[in-house]
Design an enzyme around this catalytic site. Sequence first.
Site, PDB file in Angstrom:
ATOM      1  N   SER A   1       0.829  -1.219   0.000  1.00  0.00           N
ATOM      2  CA  SER A   1       0.000   0.000   0.000  1.00  0.00           C
ATOM      3  C   SER A   1       0.862   1.268   0.000  1.00  0.00           C
ATOM      4  O   SER A   1       0.558   2.228  -0.718  1.00  0.00           O
ATOM      5  CB  SER A   1      -0.980   0.003   1.178  1.00  0.00           C
ATOM      6  OG  SER A   1      -0.324  -0.250   2.386  1.00  0.00           O
TER       7      SER A   1
ATOM      8  N   HIS B   1      -2.067  -8.894   1.711  1.00  0.00           N
ATOM      9  CA  HIS B   1      -1.820  -7.641   2.452  1.00  0.00           C
ATOM     10  C   HIS B   1      -3.022  -7.412   3.388  1.00  0.00           C
ATOM     11  O   HIS B   1      -3.366  -8.285   4.186  1.00  0.00           O
ATOM     12  CB  HIS B   1      -1.592  -6.524   1.426  1.00  0.00           C
ATOM     13  CG  HIS B   1      -0.987  -5.252   1.944  1.00  0.00           C
ATOM     14  ND1 HIS B   1      -0.428  -5.127   3.189  1.00  0.00           N
ATOM     15  CD2 HIS B   1      -0.865  -4.008   1.375  1.00  0.00           C
ATOM     16  CE1 HIS B   1       0.021  -3.881   3.350  1.00  0.00           C
ATOM     17  NE2 HIS B   1      -0.245  -3.181   2.263  1.00  0.00           N
TER      18      HIS B   1
ATOM     19  N   HIS C   1       5.326 -13.007   7.175  1.00  0.00           N
ATOM     20  CA  HIS C   1       5.575 -11.617   6.764  1.00  0.00           C
ATOM     21  C   HIS C   1       6.783 -11.569   5.838  1.00  0.00           C
ATOM     22  O   HIS C   1       7.698 -12.390   5.967  1.00  0.00           O
ATOM     23  CB  HIS C   1       5.839 -10.715   7.987  1.00  0.00           C
ATOM     24  CG  HIS C   1       5.612  -9.275   7.684  1.00  0.00           C
ATOM     25  ND1 HIS C   1       6.600  -8.466   7.183  1.00  0.00           N
ATOM     26  CD2 HIS C   1       4.502  -8.515   7.777  1.00  0.00           C
ATOM     27  CE1 HIS C   1       6.100  -7.252   6.995  1.00  0.00           C
ATOM     28  NE2 HIS C   1       4.832  -7.256   7.339  1.00  0.00           N
TER      29      HIS C   1
ATOM     30  N   ARG D   1       2.587  -5.186  16.592  1.00  0.00           N
ATOM     31  CA  ARG D   1       1.197  -4.714  16.439  1.00  0.00           C
ATOM     32  C   ARG D   1       0.238  -5.817  16.897  1.00  0.00           C
ATOM     33  O   ARG D   1      -0.832  -5.543  17.451  1.00  0.00           O
ATOM     34  CB  ARG D   1       0.929  -4.328  14.972  1.00  0.00           C
ATOM     35  CG  ARG D   1       1.866  -3.230  14.463  1.00  0.00           C
ATOM     36  CD  ARG D   1       1.713  -2.997  12.968  1.00  0.00           C
ATOM     37  NE  ARG D   1       2.040  -4.183  12.196  1.00  0.00           N
ATOM     38  CZ  ARG D   1       1.893  -4.299  10.879  1.00  0.00           C
ATOM     39  NH1 ARG D   1       1.423  -3.270  10.178  1.00  0.00           N
ATOM     40  NH2 ARG D   1       2.222  -5.406  10.239  1.00  0.00           N
TER      41      ARG D   1
ATOM     42  N   ASP E   1      -2.687  -8.656  11.279  1.00  0.00           N
ATOM     43  CA  ASP E   1      -4.030  -9.066  10.868  1.00  0.00           C
ATOM     44  C   ASP E   1      -4.560 -10.274  11.639  1.00  0.00           C
ATOM     45  O   ASP E   1      -5.756 -10.558  11.596  1.00  0.00           O
ATOM     46  CB  ASP E   1      -4.034  -9.373   9.356  1.00  0.00           C
ATOM     47  CG  ASP E   1      -3.637  -8.165   8.532  1.00  0.00           C
ATOM     48  OD1 ASP E   1      -4.099  -7.065   8.865  1.00  0.00           O
ATOM     49  OD2 ASP E   1      -2.860  -8.313   7.576  1.00  0.00           O
TER      50      ASP E   1
HETATM   51  N1  CMX Z   1       0.755 -20.035   5.585  1.00  0.00           N
HETATM   52  C1  CMX Z   1       1.216 -20.977   4.704  1.00  0.00           C
HETATM   53  N2  CMX Z   1       2.286 -20.790   3.915  1.00  0.00           N
HETATM   54  C2  CMX Z   1       2.940 -19.642   4.034  1.00  0.00           C
HETATM   55  C3  CMX Z   1       2.551 -18.643   4.961  1.00  0.00           C
HETATM   56  C4  CMX Z   1       1.393 -18.858   5.750  1.00  0.00           C
HETATM   57  N3  CMX Z   1       0.919 -17.953   6.587  1.00  0.00           N
HETATM   58  N4  CMX Z   1       3.419 -17.599   4.855  1.00  0.00           N
HETATM   59  C5  CMX Z   1       4.304 -17.925   3.899  1.00  0.00           C
HETATM   60  N5  CMX Z   1       4.010 -19.150   3.388  1.00  0.00           N
HETATM   61  C6  CMX Z   1       4.655 -19.835   2.265  1.00  0.00           C
HETATM   62  C7  CMX Z   1       4.579 -18.955   1.033  1.00  0.00           C
HETATM   63  O1  CMX Z   1       3.305 -19.063   0.401  1.00  0.00           O
HETATM   64  C8  CMX Z   1       5.723 -19.489   0.196  1.00  0.00           C
HETATM   65  O2  CMX Z   1       5.320 -20.714  -0.365  1.00  0.00           O
HETATM   66  P1  CMX Z   1       5.778 -21.121  -1.869  1.00  0.00           P
HETATM   67  O3  CMX Z   1       7.271 -21.102  -1.846  1.00  0.00           O
HETATM   68  O4  CMX Z   1       5.181 -22.475  -2.052  1.00  0.00           O
HETATM   69  O5  CMX Z   1       5.213 -20.067  -2.790  1.00  0.00           O
HETATM   70  C9  CMX Z   1       6.777 -19.810   1.266  1.00  0.00           C
HETATM   71  O6  CMX Z   1       6.046 -19.976   2.507  1.00  0.00           O
HETATM   72  C10 CMX Z   1       7.819 -18.744   1.453  1.00  0.00           C
HETATM   73  O7  CMX Z   1       7.168 -17.510   1.722  1.00  0.00           O
HETATM   74  P2  CMX Z   1       7.891 -16.396   2.632  1.00  0.00           P
HETATM   75  O8  CMX Z   1       9.141 -16.008   1.935  1.00  0.00           O
HETATM   76  O9  CMX Z   1       7.982 -16.876   4.034  1.00  0.00           O
HETATM   77  O10 CMX Z   1       6.810 -15.241   2.631  1.00  0.00           O
HETATM   78  P3  CMX Z   1       6.600 -14.074   1.550  1.00  0.00           P
HETATM   79  O11 CMX Z   1       7.529 -12.964   1.886  1.00  0.00           O
HETATM   80  O12 CMX Z   1       6.645 -14.608   0.170  1.00  0.00           O
HETATM   81  O13 CMX Z   1       5.111 -13.661   1.834  1.00  0.00           O
HETATM   82  C11 CMX Z   1       3.225 -13.111   3.171  1.00  0.00           C
HETATM   83  C12 CMX Z   1       4.736 -12.942   2.985  1.00  0.00           C
HETATM   84  C13 CMX Z   1       2.754 -12.186   4.256  1.00  0.00           C
HETATM   85  C14 CMX Z   1       2.542 -12.715   1.850  1.00  0.00           C
HETATM   86  C15 CMX Z   1       2.946 -14.591   3.516  1.00  0.00           C
HETATM   87  O14 CMX Z   1       3.550 -14.889   4.752  1.00  0.00           O
HETATM   88  C16 CMX Z   1       1.464 -14.916   3.571  1.00  0.00           C
HETATM   89  O15 CMX Z   1       0.891 -15.262   2.534  1.00  0.00           O
HETATM   90  N6  CMX Z   1       0.832 -14.819   4.794  1.00  0.00           N
HETATM   91  C17 CMX Z   1      -0.603 -15.011   4.925  1.00  0.00           C
HETATM   92  C18 CMX Z   1      -1.352 -13.785   4.457  1.00  0.00           C
HETATM   93  C19 CMX Z   1      -1.202 -12.651   5.432  1.00  0.00           C
HETATM   94  O16 CMX Z   1      -1.339 -12.787   6.643  1.00  0.00           O
HETATM   95  N7  CMX Z   1      -0.939 -11.454   4.894  1.00  0.00           N
HETATM   96  C20 CMX Z   1      -0.893 -10.204   5.721  1.00  0.00           C
HETATM   97  C21 CMX Z   1       0.520  -9.672   5.910  1.00  0.00           C
HETATM   98  C22 CMX Z   1       0.484  -8.382   6.729  1.00  0.00           C
HETATM   99  C23 CMX Z   1      -0.136  -7.248   5.956  1.00  0.00           C
HETATM  100  O17 CMX Z   1       0.458  -6.809   4.967  1.00  0.00           O
HETATM  101  O18 CMX Z   1      -1.250  -6.816   6.294  1.00  0.00           O
END
Ligand code: CMX
Length: 434
Positions: free
Chosen positions: A241, A271, A318, A327, A373
Amino acid sequence: MSLLKTKFVEKAVPAAADFKKLLKEYGNVEIGKVTIESALEGMKGIPALLCLTSKLDSNEGIRFRGYSIPELQEKLPKLSPNDEPLPEGLFYLMLLGEIPTMSDVEEISKEWKKRAIIPKHVYAVIDAMPKESAPMADFSAAILALATESEFLKAYNAGVGKKDYWDSTYEDAMNLLAQLPVIAAYIYRKHFFNGEVIAADPSLDWSANLAHMMGFDSPEIYKLFRLYLTIHADHEGGNVSAHATHLVASALSNPYYSYAAGMLGLAGPLHGYANQEVIAWVQDMIKEIGTETPSKQQIHDFCEKTIAAGRVIPGYGHAVLRKTDPRFEAQREFAGKYCEGDSFIQIINDLYEVVPPILGSLGKVKNPWPNVDAYSGSLLMHYGIKEAPFYTVMFGVSRALGVLASILWDRALGMQIERPSSFTMEWFKEKAGI
Ligand code: CMX
C-alpha cells in the site's frame, strides 16, 4: 498558514537541500547488492526506497520516527493516562519527526473537523455501487470521486512550479485525512445498516468519531479505535500500500489517485485483506468442527488441512518480519485487559501456540509468527463490529496517515519519477551463467 504547515516547510526546505547534496556528491556510492533471488522474488531486501516516517526491523518490528509502539503509547498525547495515543499525534510525529504536545494535536483535530466536507457526488458514487460490491471497492471509488476537489490538480493545471508542489499536496493530504472517516462510516452504514447515516459528533476526536459514525459508542470502543488507527498507520515504504501510493505519486498523480492506488493494493489477500480472511477462516473452522470452543488439537488439525489444501494461514508470516509483530502484541495486550472470556479471542490466542510450529515444520516459511491481521478482526468482533468485509477499509483509513505524510515528503524533496529497469529471461539466464 497553520502551525503544522509552517513547521513542515521549515523542516522541508533544509531537508530538500540535504537531499540534493546527497544525490549530487554521493550519488555513485554503492549501497547494496542485487541478487537474482532478490530481483525475482518481489525485490525483497533491495535498498531502493527512502522512507522518513517509519522503519521496520525484521526482529523488533516497526518504529515510527524511531519510536516503538510501547514508546508511542507512553509518549504521544492521550485524552487520559490510561487511554491509547491519539493518531492525530502520530501524524504530527511522522510528518515532523517530533513528539507533539496536546495543543499541537488539538490543532490538527480542529483542522480535520473543519475540512471534513464531502461533495454530494461522492455519496452518489458510493450509492451507485451495487450492494454486493466489496466495501474496499466502494472506498477506492469514493476516493477517486473526491479527486475533483484536488488542490494539487488545480495548482498543477494553473502552472505552479515544481518547488511548490508540496503546498497543494499538503492541502489535499489534510483534506483527505479529514474526509476518510466520514466516507468509511458512510460505506459501513450503507452496506450493513440500510444506509442510515449517523452524523459526526464535533466533540469527538478523529478515531472516536469514526466509531461513532459507524454506530458504536463506548469509552472502550473509542480506545480500541485509537489503538487500531495508530498501529496500522505505517510500515515503512516497501509494503504494497505504501509503495503503490509512492509509485503512483511519483508520476505526479494527485494524492487522491495515489492513495486510491495504495488502497487497491491493501485490498489484496496477502496484504490488508488478510484481516477479513482471518475471521472468515476461523468461522469456517468453528463451523466445520461444530463448536465455538475447539481444542488445540482440533485447531491444529484444521490448520494442517488448510496447508494441505495449498492455502496459506491468514494472519501469519511476513515479507520482512521474522518475529511476532509488535502490532499483534499490542492488540493481544488490549484483549487481555478488556476482553476476558471471549471464546473467539481464545481461538486467536490458541492459534498463536498452534500455528508457528506447523509453519516452522514446513521448512520454507521464513516467518512462522503472527502479523497485525491475526488479531485485529477478533477485537472488532468482540465489540459487535462483526462485518469482516469492512475491516480492510478501517486498515485503509489508518494507513492514510503514513502514506500521505510520506508523499508530502516526496513532493518537498522533489523526488523523481520511479522507474526501475526490467530485463528479459535470457538476460537473467546469461547473468546466472546458464
Ligand atoms: N501459511 C502458509 N504458507 C505460508 C505462509 C502462511 N501464513 N506464509 C508464507 N508461506 C509460504 C509462502 O506461500 C511461500 O510458499 P511457496 O514457496 O510455495 O510459494 C513460502 O512460505 C515462502 O514464503 P515467505 O518467503 O515466508 O513469505 P513471503 O515474503 O513470500 O510472503 C506473506 C509474505 C505475508 C505474503 C505470507 O507470509 C502470507 O501469505 N501470509 C498469509 C497472508 C497474510 O497474513 N498477509 C498479511 C501480511 C500483513 C499485511 O500486509 O497486512
